[in-house]
Design an enzyme around this catalytic site. Sequence first.
Site, PDB file in Angstrom:
ATOM      1  N   LYS A  14      -6.472   2.586   5.137  1.00 29.95           N
ATOM      2  CA  LYS A  14      -6.684   3.835   4.396  1.00 29.95           C
ATOM      3  C   LYS A  14      -7.796   4.656   5.045  1.00 29.95           C
ATOM      4  O   LYS A  14      -7.669   5.869   5.251  1.00 29.95           O
ATOM      5  CB  LYS A  14      -7.042   3.529   2.925  1.00 29.95           C
ATOM      6  CG  LYS A  14      -5.856   3.026   2.102  1.00 29.95           C
ATOM      7  CD  LYS A  14      -6.257   2.466   0.741  1.00 29.95           C
ATOM      8  CE  LYS A  14      -5.059   1.830   0.032  1.00 29.95           C
ATOM      9  NZ  LYS A  14      -5.388   1.149  -1.226  1.00 29.95           N
TER      10      LYS A  14
ATOM     11  N   GLN B 262     -10.422  -0.871  -4.858  1.00 29.20           N
ATOM     12  CA  GLN B 262      -9.302  -1.703  -4.408  1.00 29.20           C
ATOM     13  C   GLN B 262      -9.110  -2.906  -5.338  1.00 29.20           C
ATOM     14  O   GLN B 262     -10.070  -3.589  -5.697  1.00 29.20           O
ATOM     15  CB  GLN B 262      -9.538  -2.165  -2.958  1.00 29.20           C
ATOM     16  CG  GLN B 262      -8.384  -2.933  -2.342  1.00 29.20           C
ATOM     17  CD  GLN B 262      -7.130  -2.082  -2.126  1.00 29.20           C
ATOM     18  OE1 GLN B 262      -7.200  -0.871  -1.951  1.00 29.20           O
ATOM     19  NE2 GLN B 262      -5.976  -2.711  -2.149  1.00 29.20           N
TER      20      GLN B 262
ATOM     21  N   ASP C  31      -5.889   7.094  -7.373  1.00 28.14           N
ATOM     22  CA  ASP C  31      -4.942   5.990  -7.566  1.00 28.14           C
ATOM     23  C   ASP C  31      -4.049   6.237  -8.781  1.00 28.14           C
ATOM     24  O   ASP C  31      -3.023   5.559  -8.942  1.00 28.14           O
ATOM     25  CB  ASP C  31      -5.709   4.681  -7.812  1.00 28.14           C
ATOM     26  CG  ASP C  31      -5.689   3.756  -6.607  1.00 28.14           C
ATOM     27  OD1 ASP C  31      -4.746   3.851  -5.797  1.00 28.14           O
ATOM     28  OD2 ASP C  31      -6.619   2.935  -6.494  1.00 28.14           O
TER      29      ASP C  31
END
Length: 293
Positions: free
Chosen positions: A52, A96, A119
């Site tokens: 990412k 994460q 997200d």
Amino acid sequence: MEILDGKKISNQIKEEITVEVAQMRDRGEKVPHLAAVLVGNDGASLTYVGSKVRSCKKIGFESTLIHLPEETTEEELLKQVAELNANPDIDGYIVQLPLPKHIDEEKVLMAVDPDKDVDGFHPTNFGKMALDMETFISATPFGIMELLRRYNVETSGKHTVVIGRSHIVGRPISILMSQKGKAADSTVTLTHSRTKDIKSLTLQADIIVSALGVPNFLKADMVKDGVVIIDVGITRVSDESKEKGYYITGDVDFENVSQKASYITPVPGGVGPMTIAMLLKNTLLARERHNKA
Ligand code: GUN
């Protein structure tokens, strides 16, 4: 049979974003800034987060990786989250998952500012998604929708069977594909570990989205001719003959199922790269929304 080439489409999307970022820069505007918080040293998470951050650099975004030790307390992580919420330089960030067991994931995700939640995991954003309002759609379901749209796969009136009810993939994709619009208007059946006789359902499916994480789960005798297959599974299988000591495989017996399918995503190179592209897209959207605010 046509391959739904996530690598190719994700590169197209990244090129489109690169052009937009260059234009922002030329106009003297601030470029998007994505931050990623990683707690601990889970191998797969390290790979994803690294990928990412590298993608951000390639397309001209600013990026910050905050790598915290495994022993980080919930309180410390919540403090980090509060700092990211308050930092005007950060347009969007992700924490994460999975988090270490001693940290309450729900508490952390609830603490993320929904306007920076690229997200799309915060209940506010998930709720807006379910109500078809402007929001951040989670990167994996967003990526699946975009892949179907760009290949003009017919979904309207089709029967879509989703395998797996996770909050990150199964549940949201079942909602999105049942909504009105392109790559949607589908009749959706959501199946899970308590579903009886999954095969009788997959045999009726025009489209199957498998997000289970069980290698070789979906076999050729479980699908009908012409089926569209979206394989979201990413499982690491130990294999000493490989340089990394493992290989990546999906939920689908690709070799045999692909012979019956009209479209199919490969693993790797299908949904995975789309996920990163859509996270970047969400970060661009966050920047644009903050500009307007
Ligand atoms: N872990 C697995 N997939 C994801 C994702 O899309 N976002 C975050 N933050 N963690 C993940």
